[in-house]
Design a protein around this motif. Structure first.
Motif, PDB file in Angstrom:
ATOM      1  N   HIS A 114       4.698  36.586 -31.296  1.00 57.50           N
ATOM      2  CA  HIS A 114       5.492  37.678 -31.617  1.00 57.50           C
ATOM      3  C   HIS A 114       6.412  37.336 -32.853  1.00 57.50           C
ATOM      4  CE1 HIS A 114       8.149  41.101 -31.044  1.00 57.50           C
ATOM      5  NE2 HIS A 114       7.141  41.768 -31.316  1.00 57.50           N
ATOM      6  N   CYS A 115       6.801  38.182 -33.811  1.00 56.89           N
ATOM      7  CA  CYS A 115       7.541  37.651 -34.970  1.00 56.89           C
ATOM      8  C   CYS A 115       9.066  37.547 -34.455  1.00 56.89           C
ATOM      9  CB  CYS A 115       7.456  38.519 -35.979  1.00 56.89           C
ATOM     10  SG  CYS A 115       7.870  37.847 -37.598  1.00 56.89           S
ATOM     11  N   PHE A 116       9.625  38.228 -33.561  1.00 55.76           N
ATOM     12  CA  PHE A 116      10.828  38.196 -32.904  1.00 55.76           C
ATOM     13  C   PHE A 116      11.051  36.813 -32.548  1.00 55.76           C
ATOM     14  CE2 PHE A 116      13.972  40.158 -29.700  1.00 55.76           C
ATOM     15  CZ  PHE A 116      14.923  39.723 -30.141  1.00 55.76           C
ATOM     16  N   GLY A 117      10.193  36.208 -31.407  1.00 56.77           N
ATOM     17  CA  GLY A 117       9.919  35.266 -31.075  1.00 56.77           C
ATOM     18  C   GLY A 117       9.983  33.994 -31.944  1.00 56.77           C
ATOM     19  N   LEU A 118       9.212  34.194 -32.915  1.00 58.71           N
ATOM     20  CA  LEU A 118       8.924  33.209 -33.812  1.00 58.71           C
ATOM     21  C   LEU A 118      10.206  32.647 -34.721  1.00 58.71           C
ATOM     22  CD1 LEU A 118       7.009  30.758 -35.316  1.00 58.71           C
ATOM     23  CD2 LEU A 118       6.017  32.694 -36.779  1.00 58.71           C
ATOM     24  N   THR A 119      10.352  33.928 -35.278  1.00 61.85           N
ATOM     25  CA  THR A 119      11.481  33.737 -36.566  1.00 61.85           C
ATOM     26  C   THR A 119      12.831  33.691 -35.612  1.00 61.85           C
ATOM     27  OG1 THR A 119      10.278  35.248 -38.041  1.00 61.85           O
ATOM     28  CG2 THR A 119      12.751  34.854 -38.536  1.00 61.85           C
ATOM     29  N   GLY A 120      13.233  34.397 -34.544  1.00 64.29           N
ATOM     30  CA  GLY A 120      14.475  34.547 -34.186  1.00 64.29           C
ATOM     31  C   GLY A 120      14.640  33.457 -33.360  1.00 64.29           C
ATOM     32  N   GLY A 121      13.781  33.285 -32.380  1.00 64.49           N
ATOM     33  CA  GLY A 121      13.955  32.386 -31.423  1.00 64.49           C
ATOM     34  C   GLY A 121      13.607  30.713 -31.663  1.00 64.49           C
ATOM     35  N   ALA A 122      12.688  30.481 -32.786  1.00 67.32           N
ATOM     36  CA  ALA A 122      12.346  29.226 -33.200  1.00 67.32           C
ATOM     37  C   ALA A 122      12.601  28.806 -34.578  1.00 67.32           C
ATOM     38  CB  ALA A 122      10.912  28.990 -32.998  1.00 67.32           C
ATOM     39  N   LEU A 123      12.449  29.487 -35.558  1.00 67.62           N
ATOM     40  CA  LEU A 123      12.614  29.192 -36.920  1.00 67.62           C
ATOM     41  C   LEU A 123      13.968  29.247 -37.298  1.00 67.62           C
ATOM     42  CD1 LEU A 123       9.788  30.749 -38.932  1.00 67.62           C
ATOM     43  CD2 LEU A 123       9.937  28.362 -37.857  1.00 67.62           C
ATOM     44  N   LEU A 124      14.983  30.173 -36.969  1.00 68.88           N
ATOM     45  CA  LEU A 124      16.217  30.729 -37.119  1.00 68.88           C
ATOM     46  C   LEU A 124      17.132  29.301 -36.667  1.00 68.88           C
ATOM     47  CD1 LEU A 124      18.691  32.331 -38.272  1.00 68.88           C
ATOM     48  CD2 LEU A 124      18.583  33.518 -36.193  1.00 68.88           C
TER      49      LEU A 124
END
Length: 517
Positions: free
Chosen positions: A225-235
């Motif tokens: 899910h993009c929220f988990g990928l971008t917010g939770g990992a990449l950011l």
């Protein structure tokens, strides 16, 4: 629109990782999961090269390689491993069901799926694997790691010392990930986000909310899910903060003590999950948080109050986004947290509001900016770009003078009752105000007399229309917004992301109406 230096986003994802390591220190611990073996930037880069070299032996540059893994250090390493060698991670939602998973693989042209024996065993996903094996080659990462020898380790050590020389160069405009929309209202769509889309969204968030490199981000949301990928990992990783990955948001009792133990500052959640964590947690288990970021669904007033009463003044920052926007479009901030809104527009995003007949006080939101996707996947593997770069969110919103957004509802979440447009979201809010401790959802069905009628589905066992009508009269809400039929269920169906599953909900309502006929 606030200014944003889009040049900051002109980087591949792997080069952004290399840049973060140089800026924040190669030896800084940056990634951890429940195994409690923290990885530094150097560890992460070396692990990505070691694993990526092995994966590159049975894939080709530019290939869409599927990843079916939980939020974990292994999942994040695999994501960067594919990027080190110019492959495109295609993130599979393992909660979406066999039909949707097979459709996703066919749409993206996936030939290889990366997963793990342990994950399949713990998640009891054997039926999914059997189905995927009819279309793809399923590769288990434990088996791949067993083949890593001395030459691979020497290669990884050299590559870790000179990553720019060893990584495969790609353009920032090339596909950086393929994700699939949640399917809340229908079949999931394939979304192609470029490298610069993802990097830009991280930079936009960091400009909007100042981040402290000493903070720890706790992410229990899935990286499919993009929220988990971008917010939770990449950011966090690209901005120098430690990212703690946890494999499932459903572990209600395990997560609060781990939040305390990891000394987490920022927790990512949905309203559903943070409400459950707050009820389960001891008072000292969440009180160390600096703030909580909530997305994917509306945050209830009851959840705000619960956090404040039990854990003190911890801001619950509601945000708003879409997979097509990498995903964050707007979010509240710790210093400007306006309840009832989804926050301020991120810098660099243009907006356009289109009038929706029958819905005053707002318009359908279209957005354009450096974080907006390359396009949707088309049958045959192509990419359909957005007309003029504008993404139609389908959401009806109002915008304040300083670009703070309030969601009025989705275009498809309005019904025409007695000639008037009625927000199904507002009808859900009525039920939430009367029974704040329960979950509610409203759908519309055709009605020969009124055009459409509203049906409330709720897990409140003693729910009745009289209480809804009384509350509507008390607050001056139109009676057309009051559902006149109530269906009581054990639980409201939700997707793996925590959003209400309106497709499953519609099936429940249709079956109940047929049964009662």
């Amino acid at each position: 629109m606030r200014a944003f230096d889009s040049a900051k986003a002109q980087s591949s994802i792997f080069d952004a990782l290399i840049g973060a390591a140089r800026k924040h220190g190669a030896k800084k611990p940056i990634l951890e999961d429940q195994e409690r073996n923290p990885l530094t930037y150097t560890d992460l880069i070396r692990a990505a090269f070691a694993l990526g070299r092995k994966i590159s032996a049975f894939t080709r540059k530019g290939e869409r390689v599927a990843v079916m893994l939980p939020s974990s250090s292994g999942g994040v390493v695999t994501f960067f491993a594919l990027h080190a060698f110019g492959r495109i991670p295609t993130m599979l939602n393992f909660t979406a069901g066999i039909r949707n998973l097979k459709a996703a693989c066919e749409l993206a042209g996936v030939k290889t799926v990366l997963t793990s024996h342990r994950f399949v065993e713990q998640g009891k996903l054997h039926d999914l694997i059997d189905a995927l094996e009819t279309l793809t080659n399923v590769v288990y990462l434990e088996d791949v790691r067993k083949t890593v020898g001395l030459s691979d380790k020497l290669f990884a050590a050299a590559a870790g010392a000179m990553p720019k020389q060893f990584r495969v160069a790609v353009s920032p405009s090339d596909p950086g990930v393929i994700l699939f929309t949640s399917g809340s209202f229908g079949a999931p769509r394939g979304v192609v986000l470029s490298h610069s889309n993802l990097v830009a969204n991280c930079r936009q968030i960091a400009q909007h909310i100042p981040l402290d490199p000493n903070w720890v981000f706790f992410n229990p949301l899935p990286i499919f899910h993009c929220f988990g990928l971008t917010g939770g990992a990449l950011l966090p990783i690209l901005e120098g903060l430690k990212a703690f990955q946890y494999p499932s948001p459903l572990h209600i009792k395990q997560i609060p003590p781990l939040v305390k133990d990891t000394k987490a500052n920022v927790l990512f959640a949905t309203d559903t999950f943070i409400n459950q964590y707050a009820r389960s947690a001891a008072p000292d288990e969440l009180s160390g948080l600096t703030f909580v970021v909530c997305g994917a669904e509306k945050v209830r007033e009851e959840t705000h109050n619960l956090i404040a009463e039990k854990f003190g003044p911890i801001p619950l920052l509601e945000g708003y986004g879409a997979t097509e926007a990498s995903p964050v479009i707007a979010v509240n901030t710790p210093t400007d947290n306006r309840r009832g809104t989804v926050g301020g527009l991120l810098p660099g995003i243009e907006t356009r509001l289109e009038t929706v007949e029958g819905i005053p006080g707002g318009g359908k939101l279209l957005v354009r900016g450096p974080n907006i996707m390359s396009g949707y996947l088309t049958p045959g593997g192509g990419i359909e770009p957005l007309p003029g770069g504008w993404h139609d969110t389908g959401d009806v919103v109002s915008l304040s003078d300083d670009d703070w957004i309030k969601i009025l509802g989705r275009v498809k979440r309005f019904a025409k009752v007695g000639g008037e447009m009625v927000s199904l979201t507002a009808a859900e809010d009525l039920a939430a105000a009367v029974w704040p401790d329960c979950r509610h959802a409203v759908v519309a069905l055709p009605d020969p007399k009124k055009g459409e009628r509203l049906i409330l589905v709720t897990d409140r066992r003693d729910a009745d229309t009289a209480a809804l009508i009384a509350h509507a009269q008390q607050i001056g809400a139109p009676e057309l917004a009051v559902p006149r039929k109530i269906i009581k269920v054990q639980e409201i169906p939700v997707l793996g992301t925590g959003k209400t599953d309106y497709v499953a909900l519609q099936r429940i309502v249709d079956a109940e109406i047929r049964r009662a006929a």
